[in-house]
Scaffold this motif. Sequence first.
Motif, PDB file in Angstrom:
ATOM      1  N   GLY A   1      32.578  48.519  40.468  1.00  0.00           N
ATOM      2  CA  GLY A   1      33.895  48.451  39.827  1.00  0.00           C
ATOM      3  C   GLY A   1      33.813  47.755  38.485  1.00  0.00           C
ATOM      4  N   TYR A   2      34.751  46.819  38.247  1.00  0.00           N
ATOM      5  CA  TYR A   2      34.862  46.151  36.947  1.00  0.00           C
ATOM      6  C   TYR A   2      35.025  44.648  37.132  1.00  0.00           C
ATOM      7  CZ  TYR A   2      35.897  50.917  35.395  1.00  0.00           C
ATOM      8  OH  TYR A   2      35.845  52.262  35.158  1.00  0.00           O
ATOM      9  N   THR A   3      34.582  43.913  36.094  1.00  0.00           N
ATOM     10  CA  THR A   3      34.733  42.469  36.108  1.00  0.00           C
ATOM     11  C   THR A   3      35.046  41.980  34.698  1.00  0.00           C
ATOM     12  OG1 THR A   3      33.704  40.380  36.803  1.00  0.00           O
ATOM     13  CG2 THR A   3      32.281  41.972  35.694  1.00  0.00           C
ATOM     14  N   PHE A   4      35.550  40.755  34.589  1.00  0.00           N
ATOM     15  CA  PHE A   4      35.954  40.182  33.303  1.00  0.00           C
ATOM     16  C   PHE A   4      35.076  38.984  32.983  1.00  0.00           C
ATOM     17  CE2 PHE A   4      38.282  37.302  30.578  1.00  0.00           C
ATOM     18  CZ  PHE A   4      38.896  38.150  29.651  1.00  0.00           C
ATOM     19  N   TYR A   5      34.583  38.946  31.742  1.00  0.00           N
ATOM     20  CA  TYR A   5      33.818  37.809  31.247  1.00  0.00           C
ATOM     21  C   TYR A   5      34.518  37.247  30.029  1.00  0.00           C
ATOM     22  CZ  TYR A   5      29.701  38.269  34.196  1.00  0.00           C
ATOM     23  OH  TYR A   5      28.852  38.265  35.265  1.00  0.00           O
TER      24      TYR A   5
ATOM     25  N   LYS B   1      34.811  37.859  38.912  1.00  0.00           N
ATOM     26  CA  LYS B   1      35.001  38.521  40.201  1.00  0.00           C
ATOM     27  C   LYS B   1      34.988  40.020  39.983  1.00  0.00           C
ATOM     28  CE  LYS B   1      38.203  39.087  44.093  1.00  0.00           C
ATOM     29  NZ  LYS B   1      39.454  38.629  44.744  1.00  0.00           N
ATOM     30  N   VAL B   2      34.278  40.741  40.827  1.00  0.00           N
ATOM     31  CA  VAL B   2      34.170  42.188  40.685  1.00  0.00           C
ATOM     32  C   VAL B   2      35.263  42.861  41.513  1.00  0.00           C
ATOM     33  CG1 VAL B   2      32.704  44.211  40.980  1.00  0.00           C
ATOM     34  CG2 VAL B   2      31.690  42.015  40.323  1.00  0.00           C
ATOM     35  N   PHE B   3      36.057  43.713  40.847  1.00  0.00           N
ATOM     36  CA  PHE B   3      37.122  44.455  41.499  1.00  0.00           C
ATOM     37  C   PHE B   3      36.727  45.925  41.590  1.00  0.00           C
ATOM     38  CE2 PHE B   3      39.380  40.741  40.042  1.00  0.00           C
ATOM     39  CZ  PHE B   3      40.363  40.528  41.006  1.00  0.00           C
ATOM     40  N   SER B   4      36.837  46.486  42.771  1.00  0.00           N
ATOM     41  CA  SER B   4      36.590  47.917  42.919  1.00  0.00           C
ATOM     42  C   SER B   4      37.749  48.690  42.299  1.00  0.00           C
ATOM     43  CB  SER B   4      36.445  48.287  44.396  1.00  0.00           C
ATOM     44  OG  SER B   4      37.692  48.129  45.076  1.00  0.00           O
TER      45      SER B   4
ATOM     46  N   ASN C   1      40.506  58.363  38.642  1.00  0.00           N
ATOM     47  CA  ASN C   1      40.637  58.774  37.242  1.00  0.00           C
ATOM     48  C   ASN C   1      41.741  58.002  36.536  1.00  0.00           C
ATOM     49  OD1 ASN C   1      38.563  60.614  37.443  1.00  0.00           O
ATOM     50  ND2 ASN C   1      39.908  62.346  37.879  1.00  0.00           N
ATOM     51  N   THR C   2      42.825  57.705  37.253  1.00  0.00           N
ATOM     52  CA  THR C   2      43.931  56.948  36.667  1.00  0.00           C
ATOM     53  C   THR C   2      43.461  55.577  36.207  1.00  0.00           C
ATOM     54  OG1 THR C   2      45.549  58.084  38.056  1.00  0.00           O
ATOM     55  CG2 THR C   2      46.218  55.979  37.096  1.00  0.00           C
ATOM     56  N   VAL C   3      42.723  54.876  37.065  1.00  0.00           N
ATOM     57  CA  VAL C   3      42.214  53.552  36.710  1.00  0.00           C
ATOM     58  C   VAL C   3      41.232  53.654  35.546  1.00  0.00           C
ATOM     59  CG1 VAL C   3      40.846  51.590  37.506  1.00  0.00           C
ATOM     60  CG2 VAL C   3      42.562  52.601  39.004  1.00  0.00           C
ATOM     61  N   MET C   4      40.334  54.623  35.602  1.00  0.00           N
ATOM     62  CA  MET C   4      39.322  54.773  34.555  1.00  0.00           C
ATOM     63  C   MET C   4      39.952  55.058  33.192  1.00  0.00           C
ATOM     64  SD  MET C   4      36.404  56.900  36.658  1.00  0.00           S
ATOM     65  CE  MET C   4      35.373  57.109  35.224  1.00  0.00           C
ATOM     66  N   VAL C   5      41.001  55.878  33.165  1.00  0.00           N
ATOM     67  CA  VAL C   5      41.690  56.179  31.904  1.00  0.00           C
ATOM     68  C   VAL C   5      42.307  54.911  31.331  1.00  0.00           C
ATOM     69  CG1 VAL C   5      43.700  57.332  30.904  1.00  0.00           C
ATOM     70  CG2 VAL C   5      42.121  58.615  32.342  1.00  0.00           C
ATOM     71  N   HIS C   6      42.969  54.119  32.180  1.00  0.00           N
ATOM     72  CA  HIS C   6      43.603  52.888  31.707  1.00  0.00           C
ATOM     73  C   HIS C   6      42.561  51.871  31.238  1.00  0.00           C
ATOM     74  CE1 HIS C   6      47.228  54.527  33.537  1.00  0.00           C
ATOM     75  NE2 HIS C   6      47.910  53.579  32.936  1.00  0.00           N
ATOM     76  N   ILE C   7      41.443  51.762  31.938  1.00  0.00           N
ATOM     77  CA  ILE C   7      40.373  50.862  31.510  1.00  0.00           C
ATOM     78  C   ILE C   7      39.824  51.299  30.154  1.00  0.00           C
ATOM     79  CG2 ILE C   7      37.996  50.135  31.973  1.00  0.00           C
ATOM     80  CD1 ILE C   7      39.801  48.654  33.779  1.00  0.00           C
TER      81      ILE C   7
ATOM     82  N   PHE D   1      34.552  41.923  27.034  1.00  0.00           N
ATOM     83  CA  PHE D   1      35.441  41.241  27.973  1.00  0.00           C
ATOM     84  C   PHE D   1      35.377  41.917  29.346  1.00  0.00           C
ATOM     85  CE2 PHE D   1      37.878  40.036  24.031  1.00  0.00           C
ATOM     86  CZ  PHE D   1      37.681  38.677  24.156  1.00  0.00           C
ATOM     87  N   ILE D   2      35.490  43.245  29.342  1.00  0.00           N
ATOM     88  CA  ILE D   2      35.506  44.005  30.595  1.00  0.00           C
ATOM     89  C   ILE D   2      34.167  44.693  30.762  1.00  0.00           C
ATOM     90  CG2 ILE D   2      36.618  45.867  31.879  1.00  0.00           C
ATOM     91  CD1 ILE D   2      39.169  45.299  30.295  1.00  0.00           C
ATOM     92  N   LYS D   3      33.493  44.377  31.844  1.00  0.00           N
ATOM     93  CA  LYS D   3      32.169  44.962  32.097  1.00  0.00           C
ATOM     94  C   LYS D   3      32.216  45.859  33.330  1.00  0.00           C
ATOM     95  CE  LYS D   3      29.458  41.293  29.946  1.00  0.00           C
ATOM     96  NZ  LYS D   3      28.286  40.379  30.080  1.00  0.00           N
ATOM     97  N   THR D   4      31.454  46.925  33.267  1.00  0.00           N
ATOM     98  CA  THR D   4      31.333  47.837  34.395  1.00  0.00           C
ATOM     99  C   THR D   4      30.191  47.389  35.289  1.00  0.00           C
ATOM    100  OG1 THR D   4      32.142  49.705  33.077  1.00  0.00           O
ATOM    101  CG2 THR D   4      30.926  50.225  35.091  1.00  0.00           C
ATOM    102  N   VAL D   5      30.463  47.251  36.564  1.00  0.00           N
ATOM    103  CA  VAL D   5      29.426  46.979  37.556  1.00  0.00           C
ATOM    104  C   VAL D   5      29.178  48.306  38.256  1.00  0.00           C
ATOM    105  CG1 VAL D   5      28.750  45.627  39.562  1.00  0.00           C
ATOM    106  CG2 VAL D   5      30.246  44.617  37.819  1.00  0.00           C
TER     107      VAL D   5
END
Length: 231
Positions: free
Chosen positions: A226-230, A175-178, A196-202, A218-222
């Motif tokens: 946003g981001y998704t998990f595989y 599932k893709v999360f913004s 920026n806060t989210v991007m730093v933590h990712i 595991f974590i892919k950028t769409v």
Amino acid sequence: MKRISILVADDEEEIADLVAIHLEKEGYHIIKVSDGQEVMDIIQTQPIDLLILDIMMPKMDGYEVTRHIREQHNMPIIFLSAKTSDFDKVQGLVIGADDYMTKPFSPIELVARVNAQLRRFMKLNQPESNPQTVLDYGELIISADERTVTLYGRSIELTPKEFDILYLLASHPKKVFSVEHIFQQVWGDAYFEGKNTVMVHIRTLRKKLEEDKRKNKFIKTVWGVGYTFYG
């Protein structure tokens, strides 16, 4: 009902008093200390639900205090500091703070952020009827009950926010999360200047998961979404 206790740590008495006045109006029990060692002494002797922490304090600064606290506790921590650079904000968030406000500050905004952090914390700590407590992706195992992560059998130390982001993504694979959705779910607050806060933590989360060594991440950028998990 248990009265919520908030620890305010600031060596500027006027600021500590101002914070206490506004939070006591909300019905919170406030404890005030003026140095980092006092923070550690209080944390070890009585339950604290939220910590408001200055960075530049005697005996032990806010960064060191946060590192020690995060070894055993996951209560929300809000930095309230005169340090205004992006580097200081990012450093505070990366080592385990949940929010960061700069001085001078709006007491009304501080109260709103305290309320938001406590709502999120209480919600996350409520028992669920049928929770999926362990996510097993082979080399990566995530335990919601113990809030632990193991990678290839080795324990991975994550900050509370890093764990929350990983669990959010991993519990909804593909599932893709913004960025906005992640911020609202993990920080429990309205989205403003949260990208920026989210991007730093990712970024730090990926580093701890050794994504640079993995062909299949595991974590892919769409891009643009946003981001998704595989798994």
